[in-house]
Design a protein around this motif. Structure first.
Motif, PDB file in Angstrom:
ATOM      1  N   SER A   1       0.810  -1.219   0.000  1.00  0.00           N
ATOM      2  CA  SER A   1       0.000   0.000   0.000  1.00  0.00           C
ATOM      3  C   SER A   1       0.847   1.274   0.000  1.00  0.00           C
ATOM      4  N   ARG A   2       2.153   1.165   0.079  1.00  0.00           N
ATOM      5  CA  ARG A   2       3.024   2.345  -0.001  1.00  0.00           C
ATOM      6  C   ARG A   2       3.110   2.881  -1.422  1.00  0.00           C
ATOM      7  N   HIS A   3       2.630   2.116  -2.392  1.00  0.00           N
ATOM      8  CA  HIS A   3       2.730   2.505  -3.799  1.00  0.00           C
ATOM      9  C   HIS A   3       1.343   2.694  -4.395  1.00  0.00           C
ATOM     10  N   ALA A   4       1.244   3.636  -5.328  1.00  0.00           N
ATOM     11  CA  ALA A   4      -0.031   3.886  -5.980  1.00  0.00           C
ATOM     12  C   ALA A   4      -0.406   2.735  -6.912  1.00  0.00           C
ATOM     13  N   ASN A   5       0.575   2.170  -7.603  1.00  0.00           N
ATOM     14  CA  ASN A   5       0.325   1.078  -8.527  1.00  0.00           C
ATOM     15  C   ASN A   5       1.091  -0.151  -8.045  1.00  0.00           C
ATOM     16  N   VAL A   6       0.372  -1.201  -7.671  1.00  0.00           N
ATOM     17  CA  VAL A   6       1.032  -2.393  -7.140  1.00  0.00           C
ATOM     18  C   VAL A   6       1.270  -3.447  -8.210  1.00  0.00           C
TER      19      VAL A   6
END
Length: 121
Positions: free
Chosen positions: A40-45
């Protein structure tokens, strides 16, 4: 004259630290965490590569999950994730599958390389 930090002889860094919250939300912390906190630290996983720290601790290298999609709940602390599992560099998942143990184990980005846990802190 208006009071300034220079005139008041205050430390700017200390003033900023005092204004910030004491505890950072778990989803924003860097380093190991549960699977959903790491993702969840990234916008696109999509196409993110993650592995369980225990694989590296056991000396099992070149193992990882390649994430295809994820759904988060509770500010990125819980959820569901799907992806392809690679074991010793070979894809063992014929199709994307739900990842089990996302809350149970510690996860970190990248492939497992056989490092001890102390190097992740």
């Amino acid at each position: 004259m208006f009071p300034t930090f220079a005139r008041l002889n205050l430390d700017i860094a200390a003033a900023i630290q005092k204004a910030l919250p004491k505890d950072i939300p778990p989803a924003l912390k860097t380093g190991p965490g549960n699977l959903y906190q790491v993702l969840s630290r990234h916008a696109n996983v999509e196409n993110k590569i993650v592995h369980q720290i225990r694989w590296s601790e056991k000396g099992i290298g070149e193992c990882w999950w390649s994430i295809t999609r994820a759904r988060f709940k509770d500010d990125g602390n819980h959820g569901k994730a799907w992806g392809y599992k690679y074991w010793r560099g070979v894809r063992v998942s014929p199709r994307a599958e739900q990842i089990r143990g996302g809350l149970k184990y510690k996860w970190i980005e990248g492939k497992s390389v056989g490092k001890p846990l102390s190097e992740y802190k």
